[in-house]
Design an enzyme around this catalytic site. Sequence first.
Site, PDB file in Angstrom:
ATOM      1  N   HIS A 131       0.851  -1.190   0.000  1.00 25.02           N
ATOM      2  CA  HIS A 131       0.000   0.000   0.000  1.00 25.02           C
ATOM      3  C   HIS A 131       0.886   1.239   0.000  1.00 25.02           C
ATOM      4  CE1 HIS A 131      -4.127  -1.320  -0.020  1.00 25.02           C
ATOM      5  NE2 HIS A 131      -3.868  -2.232   0.901  1.00 25.02           N
ATOM      6  N   ASP A 132       0.233   2.374  -0.101  1.00 27.90           N
ATOM      7  CA  ASP A 132       0.898   3.677  -0.237  1.00 27.90           C
ATOM      8  C   ASP A 132       2.136   3.807   0.649  1.00 27.90           C
ATOM      9  OD1 ASP A 132       0.180   6.864  -0.963  1.00 27.90           O
ATOM     10  OD2 ASP A 132       1.123   6.584   0.983  1.00 27.90           O
ATOM     11  N   ASP A 161      -0.213   6.720  -3.653  1.00 21.08           N
ATOM     12  CA  ASP A 161      -1.383   6.407  -4.479  1.00 21.08           C
ATOM     13  C   ASP A 161      -1.698   7.510  -5.476  1.00 21.08           C
ATOM     14  OD1 ASP A 161      -1.692   4.019  -3.175  1.00 21.08           O
ATOM     15  OD2 ASP A 161      -3.341   4.677  -1.895  1.00 21.08           O
TER      16      ASP A 161
END
Length: 345
Positions: A131-132, A161
């Site tokens: 994830h980010d 993102d």
Amino acid sequence: MQAPSSAGPLSGLKVIEMAGIGPCPLAGMLLADHGADVLVIDRPGGQVLDTGTALDRGKRRVCLDLKTAVGLAEARALIEGADALIEGFRPGVMERLGLGPEAFAASHPRLVYGRVTGWGQTGPLAQAAGHDINYVALTGVLSVATRAGTAPSIPATLIGDMGGGAMFLAFGLMAALWEAQRSGRGQVVDAAMVDGVGLLSSLLHSMRAAGRWSDAPAQNFFLHSSPFYDCFECADGRFVSLGALEPQFYAELLQRLGLDDVDPTAQHDQRQWPALRERVAARLRQKTRDEWAALLEGTNVCFAPVLTLAEAPLHAHAQARGSFLSDANGYLQPAAAPRFSRGGR
């Protein structure tokens, strides 16, 4: 479904967006905001993470079961009628569905195929979950978002993102579409967040190469140790931001804070930073955030109050620019950006 905008510089561009979360929907909304006809292909079952409707603005949607021959045929027909496709799945997912780039090489050679992932389409981490925060960490950028003695911290989703992913997907897509007008051939756009965030840090790498960037917070005004570039707490527990980098702005900051005994020409004497920072912090704790805003906002001290997400749309500057608008449910969301002198917002 929402009707696509008939105005904007991208009017006439047809884009298929495969439903997902994060950067791909934002890139699709950027295109739709500026006139593109963006059709989202949903799959039965909805999203794992509910992100609301903010990124649906200006798009149309259709739900297709891609596990059936009928659903796949409908999806394929829609893609073949579009200029571009964007998707944010792990590498190989679209291929397993029979909708990868090679599936359209013969039937739709002009198709521009935009793919956004965290790690990219290739490399040892390509199939790993992430994830980010992970993508930003690997680029080295997370390391600069810290204070001495504390763990790094970044705003949720914005850097990896949206900054490194969505913006580079949208840019890459438009670059490939421009090239396809001349060559008659589409191509795959591999927008990896680790690549995008890395490129966003180009200035930091340049400064480091020139000897103007130190990883030691005590020697780097960007790393929360200087008296003129940071956020400071006010009397009410809320915060203000200062960014007086240039000497003339720093001199005005000292004057407006009543620190007339401080030599403005010694701004970058790091030995003086700790004591002066304490004085600046103590001065700012004497008034509330909004009292300081009334005194400093709009001056050349490089000042802004730290607003909450709820407060930001109500600020006079945002109101004057129309920076936020209401969605169909009456909730405020950021308006389209950037702005154009004609043919768009």
